[in-house]
Scaffold this motif. Structure first.
Motif, PDB file in Angstrom:
ATOM      1  N   ARG A   9       0.861  -1.188   0.000  1.00  0.00           N
ATOM      2  CA  ARG A   9       0.000   0.000   0.000  1.00  0.00           C
ATOM      3  C   ARG A   9       0.890   1.228   0.000  1.00  0.00           C
ATOM      4  NH1 ARG A   9      -4.157   2.449   3.969  1.00  0.00           N
ATOM      5  NH2 ARG A   9      -5.239   3.686   2.448  1.00  0.00           N
ATOM      6  N   ARG A  10       0.645   2.102  -0.952  1.00  0.00           N
ATOM      7  CA  ARG A  10       1.440   3.321  -1.070  1.00  0.00           C
ATOM      8  C   ARG A  10       0.644   4.482  -0.516  1.00  0.00           C
ATOM      9  NH1 ARG A  10       3.302   2.352  -7.231  1.00  0.00           N
ATOM     10  NH2 ARG A  10       4.493   0.493  -6.819  1.00  0.00           N
ATOM     11  N   PRO A  11       1.227   5.217   0.429  1.00  0.00           N
ATOM     12  CA  PRO A  11       0.508   6.373   0.973  1.00  0.00           C
ATOM     13  C   PRO A  11       0.226   7.430  -0.085  1.00  0.00           C
ATOM     14  CG  PRO A  11       2.661   6.108   2.040  1.00  0.00           C
ATOM     15  CD  PRO A  11       2.515   5.013   1.042  1.00  0.00           C
ATOM     16  N   LEU A  12       1.172   7.659  -0.969  1.00  0.00           N
ATOM     17  CA  LEU A  12       0.996   8.623  -2.063  1.00  0.00           C
ATOM     18  C   LEU A  12       1.425   7.939  -3.347  1.00  0.00           C
ATOM     19  CD1 LEU A  12       2.508  11.955  -0.720  1.00  0.00           C
ATOM     20  CD2 LEU A  12       0.125  11.474  -1.159  1.00  0.00           C
ATOM     21  N   GLY A  13       0.543   7.901  -4.310  1.00  0.00           N
ATOM     22  CA  GLY A  13       0.907   7.352  -5.605  1.00  0.00           C
ATOM     23  C   GLY A  13       1.587   8.406  -6.447  1.00  0.00           C
ATOM     24  N   TYR A  14       1.682   8.121  -7.728  1.00  0.00           N
ATOM     25  CA  TYR A  14       2.335   9.028  -8.665  1.00  0.00           C
ATOM     26  C   TYR A  14       1.636  10.383  -8.694  1.00  0.00           C
ATOM     27  CZ  TYR A  14       4.491  10.600 -13.000  1.00  0.00           C
ATOM     28  OH  TYR A  14       5.180  11.328 -13.936  1.00  0.00           O
ATOM     29  N   VAL A  15       0.303  10.359  -8.770  1.00  0.00           N
ATOM     30  CA  VAL A  15      -0.457  11.607  -8.823  1.00  0.00           C
ATOM     31  C   VAL A  15      -0.301  12.376  -7.505  1.00  0.00           C
ATOM     32  CG1 VAL A  15      -2.770  12.593  -9.053  1.00  0.00           C
ATOM     33  CG2 VAL A  15      -2.075  10.695 -10.514  1.00  0.00           C
ATOM     34  N   GLY A  16      -0.259  11.662  -6.400  1.00  0.00           N
ATOM     35  CA  GLY A  16      -0.062  12.316  -5.106  1.00  0.00           C
ATOM     36  C   GLY A  16       1.290  13.009  -5.018  1.00  0.00           C
ATOM     37  N   MET A  17       2.324  12.342  -5.527  1.00  0.00           N
ATOM     38  CA  MET A  17       3.660  12.945  -5.529  1.00  0.00           C
ATOM     39  C   MET A  17       3.697  14.178  -6.436  1.00  0.00           C
ATOM     40  SD  MET A  17       5.814  11.613  -3.532  1.00  0.00           S
ATOM     41  CE  MET A  17       6.273  10.154  -2.666  1.00  0.00           C
ATOM     42  N   LEU A  18       3.037  14.078  -7.604  1.00  0.00           N
ATOM     43  CA  LEU A  18       2.976  15.243  -8.489  1.00  0.00           C
ATOM     44  C   LEU A  18       2.250  16.399  -7.798  1.00  0.00           C
ATOM     45  CD1 LEU A  18       2.170  13.757 -12.010  1.00  0.00           C
ATOM     46  CD2 LEU A  18       4.268  14.858 -11.276  1.00  0.00           C
ATOM     47  N   GLY A  19       1.155  16.080  -7.111  1.00  0.00           N
ATOM     48  CA  GLY A  19       0.408  17.108  -6.381  1.00  0.00           C
ATOM     49  C   GLY A  19       1.246  17.728  -5.273  1.00  0.00           C
ATOM     50  N   LEU A  20       1.997  16.893  -4.570  1.00  0.00           N
ATOM     51  CA  LEU A  20       2.868  17.393  -3.507  1.00  0.00           C
ATOM     52  C   LEU A  20       3.928  18.338  -4.074  1.00  0.00           C
ATOM     53  CD1 LEU A  20       3.474  17.136  -0.472  1.00  0.00           C
ATOM     54  CD2 LEU A  20       4.968  15.213  -1.036  1.00  0.00           C
ATOM     55  N   CYS A  21       4.536  17.951  -5.197  1.00  0.00           N
ATOM     56  CA  CYS A  21       5.541  18.816  -5.828  1.00  0.00           C
ATOM     57  C   CYS A  21       4.913  20.100  -6.371  1.00  0.00           C
ATOM     58  CB  CYS A  21       6.267  18.063  -6.938  1.00  0.00           C
ATOM     59  SG  CYS A  21       7.380  16.791  -6.306  1.00  0.00           S
ATOM     60  N   ALA A  22       3.708  20.002  -6.941  1.00  0.00           N
ATOM     61  CA  ALA A  22       3.022  21.203  -7.429  1.00  0.00           C
ATOM     62  C   ALA A  22       2.700  22.144  -6.273  1.00  0.00           C
ATOM     63  CB  ALA A  22       1.747  20.816  -8.175  1.00  0.00           C
ATOM     64  N   GLY A  23       2.247  21.581  -5.155  1.00  0.00           N
ATOM     65  CA  GLY A  23       1.970  22.400  -3.969  1.00  0.00           C
ATOM     66  C   GLY A  23       3.235  23.080  -3.459  1.00  0.00           C
ATOM     67  N   LEU A  24       4.334  22.341  -3.471  1.00  0.00           N
ATOM     68  CA  LEU A  24       5.609  22.929  -3.058  1.00  0.00           C
ATOM     69  C   LEU A  24       6.001  24.060  -3.999  1.00  0.00           C
ATOM     70  CD1 LEU A  24       8.118  22.861  -1.207  1.00  0.00           C
ATOM     71  CD2 LEU A  24       9.107  21.207  -2.804  1.00  0.00           C
ATOM     72  N   GLY A  25       5.794  23.855  -5.308  1.00  0.00           N
ATOM     73  CA  GLY A  25       6.098  24.898  -6.290  1.00  0.00           C
ATOM     74  C   GLY A  25       5.262  26.149  -6.069  1.00  0.00           C
ATOM     75  N   LEU A  26       3.980  25.965  -5.784  1.00  0.00           N
ATOM     76  CA  LEU A  26       3.117  27.107  -5.496  1.00  0.00           C
ATOM     77  C   LEU A  26       3.581  27.850  -4.237  1.00  0.00           C
ATOM     78  CD1 LEU A  26      -0.416  25.641  -6.275  1.00  0.00           C
ATOM     79  CD2 LEU A  26       0.759  27.471  -7.499  1.00  0.00           C
TER      80      LEU A  26
END
Length: 146
Positions: A9-26
């Motif tokens: 079980r992955r806490p964050l999948g690929y889309v979650g990691m992309l969202g996390l990086c996008a949030g960091l960028g914002l």
């Protein structure tokens, strides 16, 4: 009933990691704008520190994601980066030849005569071509291996 492998079980999948990086960028973009407005004489140092910290966090996130990725995902990304990134570099080399032979002009429209403008144009062109090649190669790899 046949045995089936236990899926991790992955806490964050690929889309979650992309969202996390996008949030960091914002967050970094907003923080940089605030530093620009209120940083005073320390603006450059604060923005450099912020960018360095953000890049470290993104590398850490990528390492976490890579460790959890399966072999097919890893192979797709390695293959796409090698072939797509290499094709992108070839495009940049071709553009460099065309510029040096005066066939095309790549100087920024608002070129101020500063070397930083030309350096940023070259970096942007190279990264953009590599990323485009990578995305095309990544999609081709997955379409071929379906």
């Amino acid at each position: 009933m046949p045995d089936q492998p236990i899926r991790k079980r992955r806490p964050l999948g690929y889309v979650g990691m992309l969202g996390l990086c996008a949030g960091l960028g914002l967050f970094v973009g907003l923080a940089s704008a605030l530093i620009d407005a209120f940083g005073g004489p320390a603006t450059d140092a604060l923005q450099t520190g912020l960018l360095t910290l953000a890049m470290g966090v993104v590398v850490w996130i990528c390492v976490l994601w890579w460790r959890r990725a399966d072999e097919a995902v890893r192979e797709a990304h390695k293959w796409a980066w090698y072939w797509g990134g290499s094709a992108g570099v070839m495009v940049v080399i071709l553009a460099l030849g065309l510029v040096s032979w005066d066939v095309i002009e790549l100087a920024p429209t608002a070129f101020s005569g500063e070397p930083e403008d030309l350096i940023m144009t070259g970096v942007g062109l190279t990264l953009g071509a590599q990323l485009t090649g990578y995305l095309i190669a990544w999609a081709a790899w997955w379409l071929r291996h379906r």
